[in-house]
Design an enzyme around this catalytic site. Structure first.
Site, short mmCIF file in Angstrom:
data_model
loop_
_atom_site.label_atom_id
_atom_site.label_comp_id
_atom_site.label_asym_id
_atom_site.label_seq_id
_atom_site.Cartn_x
_atom_site.Cartn_y
_atom_site.Cartn_z
N TYR A 183 0.83 -1.20 0.00
CA TYR A 183 0.00 0.00 0.00
C TYR A 183 0.87 1.26 0.00
O TYR A 183 1.69 1.45 0.90
CB TYR A 183 -0.89 -0.06 1.23
N ASP B 83 -1.94 -6.12 9.33
CA ASP B 83 -3.01 -5.21 8.91
C ASP B 83 -4.11 -6.06 8.27
O ASP B 83 -3.95 -6.56 7.16
CB ASP B 83 -2.46 -4.19 7.92
N ILE C 287 -7.39 -5.11 7.61
CA ILE C 287 -8.51 -4.20 7.37
C ILE C 287 -9.47 -4.72 6.31
O ILE C 287 -10.63 -4.29 6.25
CB ILE C 287 -7.98 -2.80 6.98
N LYS D 94 -13.24 -0.07 5.21
CA LYS D 94 -13.30 -0.91 4.01
C LYS D 94 -14.48 -1.89 4.06
O LYS D 94 -15.37 -1.86 3.21
CB LYS D 94 -11.99 -1.69 3.84
#
Length: 502
Positions: free
Chosen positions: A216, A301, A303, A339
């Site tokens: 990312y 992470d 998410i 998200k």
């Protein structure tokens, strides 16, 4: 008396009163003149009684003295942050926001495929909010309109009610017998401050984290800007399906240590952004063993945990570390609602850690990034609505899958293949045969054509630290089904241009 007696004699003589008046005045004048000459040249002049000057303020002799000082300085950190960002990721986002596409209001605008937003179920969020506005304001318990639960100070790391609701929501997202302990949660105003807070807790300025690529693009801002940590890319390649290998991780670790840089941890994105990869239980176990061997931390992470729509199941690192004999103190999870539940503007993130020292420090640091009380009240109501959450998760997964199939089929008709994935909000498109020259320069030339000629903003792989040029991240969940046809027509235009030029 020595002065008074002679003066009395003079006054009684022939000069009389006239001389008796003039001589004291003359003596006083000469005394003032004497004192003035004795005064040091460096002594400041007495303050002026003019109304144009304010007491206690000095006047500069000329404007040139002011100009010679140069511009007013700010901190070196602020100076570096304020510089224009030349990353194509942010340049594309800026251009799309300046001229956003709208099917009716602005049909020639830039279509945004670079922003990680899931708009597919926004209608469900709007419907729930409109139906439950009264419960949000008053509380589900049927209490009065007391404002004490909103206007007064709340725990900066989040209320226990919201932590309990988050724990229940995450258990439903995983879909198996995985439970989360609310006391091990720290709530923050989004995942960005959650990751930054963990960096402050785990590393010192100049320390490093290993990050598998492609990753990312905003990790470079989120983790580095204020903490001063380094990110060390661990390159994964297409021939290995961009899967992370322990050997590549070990090589990056050893090379970094040779530079005398301390490595404090590994940052994982699971499901991966931008690839959509899912880390298997076996791979997570290998990563935990590697972390124990090197005595470093793991930040996972997660998410996109609720945006898995394929046959493979998502496995949280919390599940693995809880079922095996691993050191839990080195495992830290970040999650948020921007998200899976499409609430990016609400700004709610979470740190879930097994390390009591990390939790204690993180709780104190959340005074700089706490979630507002009205937001927490809203989310307690929403996340506690079991029927809504179950229906939302199922509908969201189906809509993501349908949109991905439609988008990928359109690209395949243009001769563009995508890496197979069944999670996240992206497809990882292979456009290597369209770049004019093999390299980052050729990739950026294609990106500029897509942006300026095709009016489509994609994220080039180089912005994600991909070592192979020609790959692009496409976020298809920002679109309506009617807009997919427009996107393909615009890409076809660019493809035709590339073919004719080739």
């Amino acid at each position: 008396m020595r002065l008074v007696v002679p003066l009395q004699g003079v006054a009684q003589g022939r000069g009389g009163l006239l001389l008796g008046s003039l001589i004291p005045c003359a003596l006083f004048y000469f005394l003032q003149l004497y004192l003035k000459r004795r005064r040091s040249p460096s002594d400041p002049p007495p303050p002026s009684t003019s109304s144009s000057n304010q007491p206690g303020m000095t006047r500069h002799s000329s404007l040139s003295n002011l100009l010679s000082r140069g511009p007013l300085r700010i901190s070196s950190l602020a100076t570096s942050i304020a510089k224009p960002d030349n990353s194509p990721y942010y340049m594309g986002l800026d251009k799309a926001s300046e001229d956003p596409y709208h099917r009716i209001a602005n049909p020639d605008g830039v279509i945004q495929l670079g922003l990680s937003e899931n708009r597919l179920c926004l209608d469900l969020i709007e419907k729930w909010t409109s139906e439950n506005l009264r419960d949000w304001v008053m509380g589900r318990e049927g209490g009065d309109l007391s404002i004490s639960g909103v206007a007064t100070y709340q725990p900066s790391d989040g209320t226990m009610k919201l932590k309990l609701a988050m724990a229940g929501f995450m258990s439903r997202v995983i879909g198996r017998d995985v439970s989360y302990e609310p006391s091990q949660m720290v709530l923050t105003a989004g995942v960005t401050p959650a990751i930054e807070t963990l960096c402050f807790c785990l590393a010192d300025h100049g320390n490093a984290f290993l990050v598998p690529t492609p990753y990312y693009p905003s990790f470079d801002r989120d983790m580095k800007w204020r903490t001063g940590v380094e990110l060390i890319p661990v390159h994964c390649r297409s021939k290995d399906n961009f899967e992370l290998s322990i050997s590549a991780l070990d090589q990056a670790f050893n090379q970094t240590r040779k530079r005398e840089t301390k490595i404090r941890g590994i940052l994982l994105s699971n499901p991966a952004n931008p690839l959509g990869n899912l880390l298997s239980r076996k791979r997570l176990e290998a990563l935990l063993k590697f972390a124990e061997e090197k005595n470093i931390h793991i930040i996972s992470d997660e998410i996109f945990a609720g945006s898995v729509y394929g046959e493979k199941e998502f496995v949280s690192i919390a599940e693995v570390v809880g079922s095996e004999d691993f050191d839990k103190n080195r495992v830290h999870i970040v999650y948020g609602l921007s998200k899976d539940l499409f609430l990016p503007g609400v700004r709610v993130g979470m740190i879930y850690s097994f390390n009591e020292n990390v939790l204690a420090a993180a709780r104190k640091l959340t005074r700089f990034s706490s979630v507002s009380a009205p937001t927490q009240r809203l989310l307690v109501s929403m996340l506690s609505d079991t029927r809504f959450i179950v229906d939302y998760i199922q509908t969201n997964k189906k809509r993501i899958r349908d949109m991905r199939n439609l988008f990928v089929a359109g690209l395949e008709e243009l001769g563009i293949k995508c890496r197979d994935s069944r999670s996240s909000l992206y497809c990882w498109a292979d456009m290597r045969n369209l770049i004019p020259t093999y390299g980052e320069k050729g990739e950026l030339e294609l990106w500029e054509k897509l942006l300026n000629v095709g009016k489509i903003n994609l994220t080039p792989g180089s912005a994600c630290h991909c070592i192979e040029p020609g790959w692009f991240r496409c976020c298809f969940t920002t679109l309506d089904k009617e807009d997919v046809r427009v996107v393909m027509e615009r890409i076809r235009k660019v493809v035709g241009c590339c073919t004719s030029c080739g």
